[in-house]
Design a protein around this motif. Structure first.
Motif, mmCIF file in Angstrom:
data_model
loop_
_atom_site.group_PDB
_atom_site.id
_atom_site.type_symbol
_atom_site.label_atom_id
_atom_site.label_comp_id
_atom_site.label_asym_id
_atom_site.label_seq_id
_atom_site.Cartn_x
_atom_site.Cartn_y
_atom_site.Cartn_z
ATOM 1 N N TYR A 1 -0.121 -4.871 9.670
ATOM 2 C CA TYR A 1 -0.982 -4.428 8.796
ATOM 3 C C TYR A 1 -0.891 -6.344 8.865
ATOM 4 C CZ TYR A 1 -4.548 -5.950 5.501
ATOM 5 O OH TYR A 1 -5.948 -6.012 4.802
ATOM 6 N N LEU A 2 -0.019 -6.856 7.688
ATOM 7 C CA LEU A 2 0.418 -8.183 7.024
ATOM 8 C C LEU A 2 0.794 -9.341 7.922
ATOM 9 C CD1 LEU A 2 1.502 -6.696 4.205
ATOM 10 C CD2 LEU A 2 0.145 -7.396 3.550
ATOM 11 N N LEU B 1 -2.095 -10.002 10.140
ATOM 12 C CA LEU B 1 -3.236 -11.159 9.337
ATOM 13 C C LEU B 1 -2.596 -12.765 9.145
ATOM 14 C CD1 LEU B 1 -3.651 -9.679 5.500
ATOM 15 C CD2 LEU B 1 -5.110 -10.580 7.551
ATOM 16 N N ARG B 2 -1.408 -12.589 9.216
ATOM 17 C CA ARG B 2 -0.555 -14.323 9.609
ATOM 18 C C ARG B 2 -1.029 -14.463 11.349
ATOM 19 N NH1 ARG B 2 0.066 -16.492 4.663
ATOM 20 N NH2 ARG B 2 1.404 -15.851 3.362
ATOM 21 N N GLY B 3 -1.250 -13.834 11.916
ATOM 22 C CA GLY B 3 -1.838 -14.422 13.049
ATOM 23 C C GLY B 3 -1.058 -13.962 13.710
ATOM 24 N N MET B 4 -0.222 -12.760 13.502
ATOM 25 C CA MET B 4 1.181 -12.561 14.626
ATOM 26 C C MET B 4 0.582 -11.802 15.744
ATOM 27 S SD MET B 4 3.694 -12.456 12.136
ATOM 28 C CE MET B 4 5.764 -12.121 13.226
ATOM 29 N N TYR C 1 1.029 -1.235 -0.331
ATOM 30 C CA TYR C 1 -0.191 0.397 0.402
ATOM 31 C C TYR C 1 0.608 1.450 -0.085
ATOM 32 C CZ TYR C 1 -3.628 -2.947 1.301
ATOM 33 O OH TYR C 1 -4.439 -4.478 1.654
ATOM 34 N N PRO C 2 1.088 1.975 -1.152
ATOM 35 C CA PRO C 2 2.080 3.339 -1.358
ATOM 36 C C PRO C 2 1.382 4.737 -0.190
ATOM 37 C CG PRO C 2 0.276 3.209 -3.322
ATOM 38 C CD PRO C 2 -0.059 1.986 -2.449
ATOM 39 N N LYS C 3 0.262 4.267 0.449
ATOM 40 C CA LYS C 3 0.556 5.966 1.262
ATOM 41 C C LYS C 3 0.521 5.047 2.320
ATOM 42 C CE LYS C 3 -1.265 7.936 -1.219
ATOM 43 N NZ LYS C 3 -0.690 9.100 -2.315
ATOM 44 N N LEU C 4 0.658 3.812 3.172
ATOM 45 C CA LEU C 4 1.086 3.296 4.610
ATOM 46 C C LEU C 4 2.449 3.245 4.919
ATOM 47 C CD1 LEU C 4 -1.151 0.522 5.221
ATOM 48 C CD2 LEU C 4 -1.843 2.585 5.787
ATOM 49 N N LYS C 5 2.833 3.413 6.510
ATOM 50 C CA LYS C 5 4.535 3.144 6.684
ATOM 51 C C LYS C 5 4.619 2.288 6.835
ATOM 52 C CE LYS C 5 4.556 7.461 9.248
ATOM 53 N NZ LYS C 5 4.459 7.787 11.207
ATOM 54 N N VAL C 6 5.841 1.750 6.121
ATOM 55 C CA VAL C 6 6.598 0.304 6.850
ATOM 56 C C VAL C 6 6.097 -0.448 7.948
ATOM 57 C CG1 VAL C 6 8.577 -0.516 6.364
ATOM 58 C CG2 VAL C 6 8.361 0.797 4.651
ATOM 59 N N LYS C 7 5.846 0.762 8.372
ATOM 60 C CA LYS C 7 5.462 -0.435 10.141
ATOM 61 C C LYS C 7 4.468 -0.472 9.854
ATOM 62 C CE LYS C 7 5.748 2.604 13.735
ATOM 63 N NZ LYS C 7 5.993 3.493 14.329
ATOM 64 N N ASP C 8 3.424 0.430 9.298
ATOM 65 C CA ASP C 8 2.135 0.131 9.453
ATOM 66 C C ASP C 8 1.782 -1.094 8.987
ATOM 67 O OD1 ASP C 8 1.769 2.015 11.254
ATOM 68 O OD2 ASP C 8 1.315 3.596 9.976
ATOM 69 N N GLN C 9 2.668 -1.251 7.708
ATOM 70 C CA GLN C 9 1.926 -1.805 6.829
ATOM 71 C C GLN C 9 2.286 -3.348 6.746
ATOM 72 O OE1 GLN C 9 1.541 -2.043 2.276
ATOM 73 N NE2 GLN C 9 2.397 -0.419 3.032
ATOM 74 N N LEU C 10 3.734 -3.780 7.950
ATOM 75 C CA LEU C 10 4.309 -4.614 8.536
ATOM 76 C C LEU C 10 2.856 -5.525 9.166
ATOM 77 C CD1 LEU C 10 7.961 -4.274 7.539
ATOM 78 C CD2 LEU C 10 6.751 -5.930 6.589
#
Ligand code: ATP
Length: 231
Positions: A95-96, A99-102, A84-93
Motif C-alpha cells: 500500500y505504502l 502511494l510512492r508510485g511503485m 496499520y496494526p491490523k494489516l499484514k506487513v506485506k500488504d502495508q508495504l
C-alpha cells in the motif's frame, strides 16, 4: 545536489521553535541533529519535508523548494510511528509503496531484501500488531526507504530500540549512505550519531549552538561520549 537551509526561523504564535538555522548538507552526506526534547529537530524536519512552512528563510533540495509534487524523492521515518496494526506487513508495504508510485513486484522485491537484511523474512505475513515495538520500527524504516529515496529523513530512528536492533539499523543506514543516499537524522545521543555522520548540528531551544565537523566538535568538547539528554 544538496540540501540548503538558509536563515530559517519557525514561530508558533509568539513561541520560536527554530531560530535562524543555516546549513548546507551536500549530496551523499549523513548529517546528525542532536538535541534534547523540544530543541526543534522535528520542526526542522517538517519544514524540510514541506509539511510546515518556515516563518522566515528558505529550504531547498537540488535548488528547489520541496513540495508535495517533489516529495517522492524523500523518505521519512516520523517520530510518531504510523503503521496499520491490523494489516499484514506485506500488504502495508505494498500500500505504502504504491502511494510512492511503485509497482507491486518491485515493492515485494525490495521488501524481501530488507526483511532478509533485518533477519526477519518471516514477518512478511505477520500482522503489524503481532510484532514488538522494535520490530514495528524496522518495518516503518523499510516503509521509509522502499522507494529508494535520494534524501532520507530519520526522526529519532534509534529511540526505543534494543542494542542489537540499534546495530542492525546503523548497518542499514551505512549501506544506504554507501549507495549515495543523503541522510539526515536526529538523536539525543552522541554515541548514536558518531559512527554515522561527518557533520552535525547540536540544537538547544531552537537554536543551533554548535554546527560542524563531528571530530572537531568532539575535540572541543573534550569528551568521547556526549549524552545531550539521557534516554
Ligand atoms: P523531541 O525530541 O521531543 O521531538 P524536538 O527537538 O524534535 O524534540 P520539536 O518537536 O521540534 O522538538 O519542538 C520544538 C518546540 O516547538 C517544542 O517546545 C514544541 O512544544 C514546540 N512545537 C512544536 N510543534 C508545535 C506546534 N504545532 N504548535 C506549537 N508549538 C509547537
Amino acid at each position: 545536489m544538496s540540501l540548503v537551509i538558509k536563515n530559517v526561523t519557525k514561530r508558533f504564535g509568539s513561541f520560536t521553535a527554530v531560530k535562524n538555522l543555516s546549513l548546507t548538507i551536500p549530496e551523499g552526506e549523513t548529517f546528525g541533529f542532536l538535541g534534547a526534547n523540544g530543541a526543534g529537530k522535528t520542526t526542522t524536519f517538517r519544514m524540510i519535508l514541506g509539511l510546515l512552512d518556515s516563518t522566515e528563510g528558505t529550504i531547498t533540495w537540488n535548488d528547489e523548494k520541496i513540495t508535495y509534487d517533489t516529495s517522492h524523492v524523500i523518505g521519512y521515518l516520523p517520530e510518531e510511528r504510523g503503521l496499520y496494526p491490523k494489516l499484514k506487513v506485506k500488504d502495508q508495504l505494498v500500500y505504502l509503496g504504491r502511494l510512492r508510485g511503485m509497482n507491486k513486484s518491485d515493492i515485494l522485491k525490495q521488501m524481501e531484501e530488507w526483511l532478509e537484511r533485518f533477519k526477519v523474512p518471516e514477518y512478511a505475513n505477520k500482522k503489524v500488531e503481532e510484532l514488538s515495538k522494535g520490530n514495528q520500527q524496522k518495518i516503518q524504516f523499510i516503509a521509509s526507504v522502499i522507494h529508494r529515496p535520494k534524501l532520507l529523513i530519520l526522526d529519532e530512528p534509534f529511540s526505543g530500540l534494543d542494542p542489537v536492533n540499534v546495530e542492525l539499523l546503523k548497518e542499514a543506514v551505512l549501506s544506504l549512505k554507501n549507495d549515495g543516499t543523503t541522510i539526515v537524522f536526529s538523536s539525543h545521543r552522541m554515541d548514536h550519531v558518531e559512527e554515522l555522520c561527518e557533520n552535525l548540528c547540536i540544537m538547544h531551544h531552537g537554536q543551533p549552538v554548535v554546527h560542524g565537523n563531528l571530530k572537531e566538535i568532539k575535540r572541543s568538547f573534550g569528551k568521547k561520549n556526549v549524552i545531550v539528554h539521557g534516554e
